[in-house]
Design an enzyme around this catalytic site. Structure first.
Site: not given
Ligand code: NAD
Ligand code: TYD
Length: 353
Positions: A132-134, A157, A161
């Site tokens: 992630t960019d975070e 988080y 990562k």
């Molecule tokens: P998600 O929470 O929707 O899915 C995570 C999946 O991992 C789930 O299916 C969960 O069951 C599985 N999981 C969790 N713990 C586990 C374990 N111990 N063993 C096996 N499986 C396990 O997450 P996502 O949004 O699909 O994110 C996927 C990846 O992308 C992550 O690594 C996350 O850090 C990264 N990422 C996500 C975002 C975003 O905007 N969602 C942005 C940047 C990076």
């Molecule tokens: P989120 O979807 O949790 O992603 P991330 O924290 O990983 O960026 O949140 C996106 C943005 O939205 C973040 O600035 C927090 C804000 N947010 C709200 O304002 N209200 C909400 O209920 C949630 C879940 C997030």
């Protein structure tokens, strides 16, 4: 024999399942094994389309259990690993960081250890680590993250990562593992678990519930459509350089209030009974350590790999809203289970004034 045999960790989650769809829809000459613990965020419904497809296989597996990882994967044919499995929600990491350290750090470590055994047998072509960019921390009004921006994570988080990113890097330098890391911005699209901003706002609009905006709503995220992200990951797996990192983003910065208002406008059009949905907006207590702004500079993946996004924000956000409107049973099942109890708890803990 299939050319590509991809192991997808976390493939029942949001991005992982979209990646499975992207690959299986675009290629016959591939097999995919998904491993997933099926936590609250993992859902086999996300993969239902493929359950009888001979190219697809699912194994329930917890990546934090080293014995289980090695035992369950020992006879699986694998040439590539796409590592998505993680605890992914910042708010949950504030309420309970331990699972994040276990899964994101230790789980990634066990996956790297397992990958090392494949590498020793010369079977592994690439280990793609999805990050992630975070990990880069928070930006002020100017600038964007590049691949050389120093790490500065602010939430449990992002710290977990960052830990996994460093391990991945170390396995390249120490063991010569063919690793690549991608750092992307906030995703949105189909199968997005409704704890995250965009699906939460869509579903709260549909239910006439408050739309909780943290702080002033001025925090900025750089929104990436999940289908573009999955195409970029596939490109990096095929053409990226080992030991390198690639930022993935589409120069699509919006502040949170803009996103919420856009969703309200789309919902006014598609669900006129609830209009105007903007009346549901509620400003609530800010998230502790809330990063102000993320923005990705995607110049490296564009120039070195020729990557270009396929989707524009306006069409992709509308597609996303339509997906939730068309897939009511998918989200009703989630909202009727334990998730609702968690949401009420989190709402009280984090959002109350
Ligand atoms: P998600 O929470 O929707 O899915 C995570 C999946 O991992 C789930 O299916 C969960 O069951 C599985 N999981 C969790 N713990 C586990 C374990 N111990 N063993 C096996 N499986 C396990 O997450 P996502 O949004 O699909 O994110 C996927 C990846 O992308 C992550 O690594 C996350 O850090 C990264 N990422 C996500 C975002 C975003 O905007 N969602 C942005 C940047 C990076
Ligand atoms: P989120 O979807 O949790 O992603 P991330 O924290 O990983 O960026 O949140 C996106 C943005 O939205 C973040 O600035 C927090 C804000 N947010 C709200 O304002 N209200 C909400 O209920 C949630 C879940 C997030």
């Amino acid at each position: 024999m299939k050319q590509r045999k991809i192991l997808v960790t976390g493939g029942a989650g949001f991005i992982g399942s979209n990646f499975v769809h992207t690959i299986l829809e675009s290629s016959e000459d591939v097999s995919i094994t998904v491993v997933d613990k099926l936590t609250y965020a993992g859902n086999l419904k996300n993969l239902e389309k493929w359950k009888n497809d001979p190219r697809f296989n699912f194994i329930k597996l917890d990546i934090t259990d080293k014995t289980e990882v090695f035992a369950k994967l020992q006879n699986v044919a694998i040439t590539e690993i796409a590592h998505f499995a993680a605890e992914s929600h910042v708010d949950r990491s504030i309420l309970g960081p331990e699972e994040f350290i276990k899964t994101n750090v230790m789980g990634s470590f066990y996956m790297l250890e397992f990958a090392r055994t494949l590498h020793a047998k010369k079977e592994l072509k690439v280990f793609l680590h999805v990050s992630t960019d975070e990990v880069f921390g928070s930006l002020s009004a100017d600038g964007a993250f590049t691949e050389t921006t120093p790490y500065s994570p602010n939430s449990p988080y992002s710290a977990s990562k960052a830990g996994s990113d460093h391990l991945v890097r170390a396995y390249f330098h120490t063991y010569g593992l063919p690793v690549i890391t991608t750092n992307c911005s906030n995703n949105y699209g189909p199968f997005h678990f409704p704890e995250k901003l965009i699906p939460l706002m869509i579903l709260n609009c549909l239910q006439g519930k408050p739309l909780p905006v943290y702080g002033t709503g001025e925090n900025i995220r750089d929104w990436l459509f999940v289908k573009d992200h999955c195409l970029a990951i596939d490109l990096v797996m095929r053409e990226g350089k080992f030991g390198e990192t690639y930022n993935i983003g589409t120069r699509n910065e919006k502040n949170n209030l803009e996103i919420v208002h856009r969703i309200c406008e789309l919902m006014d059009k598609k669900n006129p009974n609830g209009a105007p949905h903007k009346k549901l907006v509620q400003f609530v207590k800010d998230r502790p350590g809330h990063d102000f702004r993320y923005a990705i500079d995607p110049a490296k993946i564009e120039t070195e790999l020729g990557w270009k996004p396929k989707y524009q924000f306006d069409e992709a956000i509308e597609q996303t809203v339509d997906w939730f409107l068309e897939n009511k049973p998918w989200w009703e099942e989630i909202l009727s289970g334990d998730y609702n109890k968690y949401y009420e708890f989190q709402y009280k803990e984090l959002n109350s004034k």
